[in-house]
Motif scaffolding. Structure first.
Motif, PDB file in Angstrom:
ATOM      1  N   MET A  52       0.878  -1.173   0.000  1.00 20.98           N
ATOM      2  CA  MET A  52       0.000   0.000   0.000  1.00 20.98           C
ATOM      3  C   MET A  52       0.913   1.220   0.000  1.00 20.98           C
ATOM      4  SD  MET A  52      -3.276  -1.142   0.479  1.00 20.98           S
ATOM      5  CE  MET A  52      -4.140   0.116   1.398  1.00 20.98           C
ATOM      6  N   LEU A  53       0.793   2.096  -1.004  1.00 22.84           N
ATOM      7  CA  LEU A  53       1.755   3.181  -1.195  1.00 22.84           C
ATOM      8  C   LEU A  53       1.050   4.527  -1.301  1.00 22.84           C
ATOM      9  CD1 LEU A  53       4.689   4.063  -1.778  1.00 22.84           C
ATOM     10  CD2 LEU A  53       4.262   3.537  -4.194  1.00 22.84           C
ATOM     11  N   ASP A  54       1.387   5.415  -0.360  1.00 24.97           N
ATOM     12  CA  ASP A  54       0.852   6.775  -0.383  1.00 24.97           C
ATOM     13  C   ASP A  54       1.483   7.530  -1.554  1.00 24.97           C
ATOM     14  OD1 ASP A  54      -0.413   9.110   0.279  1.00 24.97           O
ATOM     15  OD2 ASP A  54       0.936   9.628   1.917  1.00 24.97           O
ATOM     16  N   GLU A  55       0.683   8.305  -2.274  1.00 23.12           N
ATOM     17  CA  GLU A  55       1.215   9.022  -3.439  1.00 23.12           C
ATOM     18  C   GLU A  55       1.935  10.299  -3.041  1.00 23.12           C
ATOM     19  OE1 GLU A  55       1.577  11.958  -6.301  1.00 23.12           O
ATOM     20  OE2 GLU A  55      -0.267  12.069  -5.117  1.00 23.12           O
ATOM     21  N   MET A  56       1.447  11.013  -1.977  1.00 23.87           N
ATOM     22  CA  MET A  56       2.035  12.314  -1.589  1.00 23.87           C
ATOM     23  C   MET A  56       2.814  12.150  -0.292  1.00 23.87           C
ATOM     24  SD  MET A  56      -1.105  14.884  -2.550  1.00 23.87           S
ATOM     25  CE  MET A  56      -0.137  16.360  -2.224  1.00 23.87           C
ATOM     26  N   MET A  57       4.159  12.110  -0.407  1.00 25.67           N
ATOM     27  CA  MET A  57       5.042  11.988   0.755  1.00 25.67           C
ATOM     28  C   MET A  57       6.205  12.950   0.582  1.00 25.67           C
ATOM     29  SD  MET A  57       5.293   7.855   1.374  1.00 25.67           S
ATOM     30  CE  MET A  57       5.983   7.526  -0.259  1.00 25.67           C
ATOM     31  N   PRO A  58       6.742  13.431   1.684  1.00 26.65           N
ATOM     32  CA  PRO A  58       7.937  14.280   1.573  1.00 26.65           C
ATOM     33  C   PRO A  58       9.131  13.450   1.099  1.00 26.65           C
ATOM     34  CG  PRO A  58       7.472  13.773   3.876  1.00 26.65           C
ATOM     35  CD  PRO A  58       6.314  13.263   3.087  1.00 26.65           C
ATOM     36  N   GLY A  59      10.092  14.107   0.478  1.00 22.75           N
ATOM     37  CA  GLY A  59      11.249  13.372  -0.039  1.00 22.75           C
ATOM     38  C   GLY A  59      10.890  12.721  -1.363  1.00 22.75           C
ATOM     39  N   ILE A  60      11.161  11.445  -1.468  1.00 24.85           N
ATOM     40  CA  ILE A  60      10.832  10.720  -2.702  1.00 24.85           C
ATOM     41  C   ILE A  60       9.311  10.576  -2.809  1.00 24.85           C
ATOM     42  CG2 ILE A  60      11.157   8.583  -3.988  1.00 24.85           C
ATOM     43  CD1 ILE A  60      13.702   8.112  -2.480  1.00 24.85           C
ATOM     44  N   SER A  61       8.734  10.988  -3.917  1.00 22.07           N
ATOM     45  CA  SER A  61       7.280  10.920  -4.087  1.00 22.07           C
ATOM     46  C   SER A  61       6.824   9.472  -4.246  1.00 22.07           C
ATOM     47  CB  SER A  61       6.855  11.726  -5.320  1.00 22.07           C
ATOM     48  OG  SER A  61       7.252  11.041  -6.500  1.00 22.07           O
ATOM     49  N   GLY A  62       5.511   9.304  -4.146  1.00 20.25           N
ATOM     50  CA  GLY A  62       4.948   7.962  -4.312  1.00 20.25           C
ATOM     51  C   GLY A  62       5.223   7.380  -5.687  1.00 20.25           C
ATOM     52  N   LEU A  63       5.122   8.218  -6.741  1.00 20.22           N
ATOM     53  CA  LEU A  63       5.346   7.722  -8.096  1.00 20.22           C
ATOM     54  C   LEU A  63       6.812   7.316  -8.302  1.00 20.22           C
ATOM     55  CD1 LEU A  63       3.170  10.201 -10.206  1.00 20.22           C
ATOM     56  CD2 LEU A  63       2.746   7.769  -9.838  1.00 20.22           C
ATOM     57  N   GLU A  64       7.745   8.101  -7.723  1.00 14.74           N
ATOM     58  CA  GLU A  64       9.169   7.737  -7.816  1.00 14.74           C
ATOM     59  C   GLU A  64       9.437   6.439  -7.058  1.00 14.74           C
ATOM     60  OE1 GLU A  64      11.863  11.656  -7.968  1.00 14.74           O
ATOM     61  OE2 GLU A  64      10.372  11.706  -6.362  1.00 14.74           O
ATOM     62  N   THR A  65       8.834   6.346  -5.876  1.00 17.51           N
ATOM     63  CA  THR A  65       8.980   5.121  -5.068  1.00 17.51           C
ATOM     64  C   THR A  65       8.422   3.914  -5.816  1.00 17.51           C
ATOM     65  OG1 THR A  65       8.743   6.445  -3.046  1.00 17.51           O
ATOM     66  CG2 THR A  65       8.456   4.067  -2.840  1.00 17.51           C
ATOM     67  N   LEU A  66       7.257   4.105  -6.449  1.00 15.68           N
ATOM     68  CA  LEU A  66       6.630   3.029  -7.221  1.00 15.68           C
ATOM     69  C   LEU A  66       7.572   2.504  -8.298  1.00 15.68           C
ATOM     70  CD1 LEU A  66       4.185   1.335  -8.185  1.00 15.68           C
ATOM     71  CD2 LEU A  66       3.428   3.343  -9.484  1.00 15.68           C
ATOM     72  N   GLN A  67       8.211   3.409  -9.012  1.00 17.93           N
ATOM     73  CA  GLN A  67       9.112   3.000 -10.098  1.00 17.93           C
ATOM     74  C   GLN A  67      10.271   2.168  -9.565  1.00 17.93           C
ATOM     75  OE1 GLN A  67      10.389   6.239 -12.557  1.00 17.93           O
ATOM     76  NE2 GLN A  67      11.638   4.955 -13.882  1.00 17.93           N
ATOM     77  N   LYS A  68      10.856   2.579  -8.441  1.00 18.11           N
ATOM     78  CA  LYS A  68      12.001   1.856  -7.874  1.00 18.11           C
ATOM     79  C   LYS A  68      11.566   0.506  -7.298  1.00 18.11           C
ATOM     80  CE  LYS A  68      14.764   5.992  -6.929  1.00 18.11           C
ATOM     81  NZ  LYS A  68      15.756   5.687  -7.963  1.00 18.11           N
ATOM     82  N   ILE A  69      10.368   0.471  -6.686  1.00 18.78           N
ATOM     83  CA  ILE A  69       9.848  -0.799  -6.166  1.00 18.78           C
ATOM     84  C   ILE A  69       9.614  -1.791  -7.308  1.00 18.78           C
ATOM     85  CG2 ILE A  69       7.788  -1.883  -5.157  1.00 18.78           C
ATOM     86  CD1 ILE A  69       7.628   0.512  -3.229  1.00 18.78           C
ATOM     87  N   LYS A  70       9.069  -1.303  -8.432  1.00 24.24           N
ATOM     88  CA  LYS A  70       8.832  -2.169  -9.586  1.00 24.24           C
ATOM     89  C   LYS A  70      10.139  -2.698 -10.171  1.00 24.24           C
ATOM     90  CE  LYS A  70       4.389  -2.539 -10.072  1.00 24.24           C
ATOM     91  NZ  LYS A  70       3.773  -3.886 -10.028  1.00 24.24           N
ATOM     92  N   ASP A  71      11.213  -1.903 -10.068  1.00 22.70           N
ATOM     93  CA  ASP A  71      12.521  -2.379 -10.523  1.00 22.70           C
ATOM     94  C   ASP A  71      13.006  -3.540  -9.658  1.00 22.70           C
ATOM     95  OD1 ASP A  71      12.616  -0.523 -12.538  1.00 22.70           O
ATOM     96  OD2 ASP A  71      13.801   0.940 -11.402  1.00 22.70           O
TER      97      ASP A  71
END
Length: 542
Positions: A52-71
């Protein structure tokens, strides 16, 4: 009870304790993180069932985090949770293949639903499908027992295929029960064919003869050999008369696609790929015997039973003992049928055996618009069944009927046929898709002895002095009764029933081990005889 390991990433994770407790009571183990960096690190350390991933977070955004998690873990489903309803954010998330999208504030039941969809979908589908099949089992058995007409058998076959496709997408242990039920149905179907087939094709009922051509010309909607409300299905020679010529009469341009050796279950899977392109009108009809290309496809294109082709057009009929291709005259046979009906429609004929043929065909597709009728034959599925027999690797790849369907679907997705459908979906053609016969996965060898010139097909034999157990086969002693050619006065035709195949006593064990569990055609089974004919019309877009 552990229903799954979740990672919940939210910069306000402390405010979600009640939700976390709710999920823990439901049997889930929850690992938390309050920023993208920590989430990425945790994904590198262990595998989660869902994130479960919040989209709006300080630092690395949810979308950036999503991309790295998918990698790191491309197969792990990720559910994006956000306060924002901006369309571009949703599109970016969907483009990175999120499993689901929830808008804050979320409630526990919403979360539970998305967990069930993404973690437990297969278990739930298996349980529901299995329970539904168990409830319907007795009803299906009764339907098989009560089959009296060809329409009854069509409905039973459609029902069995429906359950076969449903169960193959689950982890159900009911597939063996369904297989046994299908075998039972084929036993009953074989008895039905043995009792009725010769009535269907009796020469006295042949409406394709010269004496009846005027009747056919003046009323193309007559149901073949069914003038007295008899239980007689549409058969191979009537495909043009019933499904092609009426369209041409209405001024339609027609594209006829014939897929050699194409089963109804394969059509049901393929139809899901093209369903958004066309309005679909699906029918089932019966292949003539033998369910082999030389007989059934030539019957489609000529509009005649095999013996009539051999009598009226001996130069276009290739007998069993000849080594030349059995389907080299299909274009000429189409012309004879149009001539017989005194039609002057322009048509083209193409046969596609490989990707080179397909490319050439697609390059000239727009040049075919001048024709009233275009006919194209695809041979891939027949080639696949033969390759599976001869190649150990292909047997492994298509080791079940489900795998056989899957390979057919994979071929379609990446084939010229898929491109052809996309082109035709933009045209005004009426598209008719059909086949000449299906095939069955054979398992039970039966012994037969014949002379040297007996044909090689594993599901039917014709010749003189054939020796076999008459209880195991359907025999046509006088081929004229079935409108089949008879090379000699003492020629008889013998057909395998259900999932049997013929084996010679000489070198019996080798022969059986080589051909057991292969797809064959030529005989009597629902899979071979009950085949699809589909009319496709371009879907109207508003």
């Amino acid at each position: 009870m552990n229903n799954g390991l979740l990672l919940w990433v939210d910069d306000e994770i402390d405010l979600l304790k009640s939700h976390i407790l709710f999920l823990e009571r439901k049997g889930y183990e929850i690992i938390t993180a309050n920023n993208g960096t920590d989430a990425i690190e945790k994904c590198g350390q262990q595998t989660f069932d869902l994130i479960m991933l919040d989209e709006m977070m300080p630092g690395i955004s949810g979308l950036e985090t999503l991309q790295k998690i998918k990698d790191i873990s491309p197969a792990t489903p990720v559910v994006m949770v956000t306060k924002s309803e901006e369309e571009n954010i949703m599109e970016q998330a969907i483009g990175q293949k999120i499993a689901d999208y929830l808008i804050k504030p979320v409630n526990p039941n919403q979360i539970l639903l998305t967990l069930k969809k993404n973690i437990h979908r297969k278990e739930i589908v298996t349980e529901v499908t299995q329970s539904s099949y168990q409830r319907n089992f007795q009803d299906i058995t009764m339907k098989i027992s009560n089959c009296k007409t060809y329409k009854d058998w069509i409905e039973v076959y459609k029902c069995l295929v429906q359950w076969e496709i449903k169960l193959c997408n689950t982890d159900s242990n009911m597939t063996d029960m369904l297989k046994a039920q299908k075998e039972e149905a084929n036993i009953g179907f074989s008895k039905y064919i043995k009792n009725n087939y010769l009535k269907w094709v009796s020469p006295r009922k042949d409406l394709s003869s010269r004496d009846n051509i005027h009747k056919l010309r003046t009323n193309l909607s007559i149901q073949t050999t069914n003038d007295n409300n008899e239980d007689i299905p549409m058969l191979s020679p009537n495909v043009f008369r019933n499904n092609i010529l009426p369209l041409l009469n209405n001024g339609e341009k027609v594209f006829l696609i014939v897929l050699d050796n194409f089963r109804y279950d394969q059509w049901r899977v393929l139809s899901q790929e093209i369903g958004d392109l066309f309005d679909i009108d699906e029918e089932l009809y019966f292949s003539i015997l033998p369910t082999a290309t030389q007989y059934s496809r030539n019957a489609i294109f000529s509009g005649l039973m095999p013996n009539k082709i051999a009598e009226m057009f001996p130069d276009l009929w290739v007998s069993e003992e000849e080594n030349d291709g059995k389907n080299l005259n299909e274009s000429s046979l189409i012309q004879t049928q149009l001539d017989r009906y005194r039609r002057h429609n322009t048509f083209s004929y193409h046969k596609i055996n490989d990707s080179n043929d397909a490319e050439k065909f697609l390059h000239q597709i727009y040049c075919l618009e001048k024709n009233d009728l275009n006919v194209v034959v695809f041979n891939f599925i027949d080639m696949l069944s033969h390759a599976r027999t001869e190649s150990k690797m292909m047997r492994e790849l298509a080791n079940t009927e489900s795998a056989y369907r899957s390979i057919t679907l994979s071929w379609f997705k990446h084939s010229a046929m898929n491109e052809l459908f996309k082109v035709l979906a933009k045209s005004n053609y009426k598209i008719v898709v059909t086949t000449d016969h299906g095939s069955i996965l054979v398992n039970k060898p039966i012994k037969i002895i014949g002379e040297k010139d007996t044909n090689k097909n594993l599901r039917y034999k014709l010749g003189k002095n054939l020796s076999y157990d008459s209880k195991e086969v359907f025999t046509i002693h006088d081929p004229r009764n079935a409108q089949l050619p008879a090379p000699n006065l003492s020629t008889s035709y013998v057909f395998g029933l259900g999932d049997t195949f013929f084996a010679y006593p000489n070198n019996y064990n080798y022969y059986v081990s080589y051909y057991k569990d292969t797809f064959q055609h030529g005989g009597i089974s629902m899979e071979e005889m009950i085949i699809p004919i589909i009319t496709l019309t371009k879907r109207k877009r508003k």
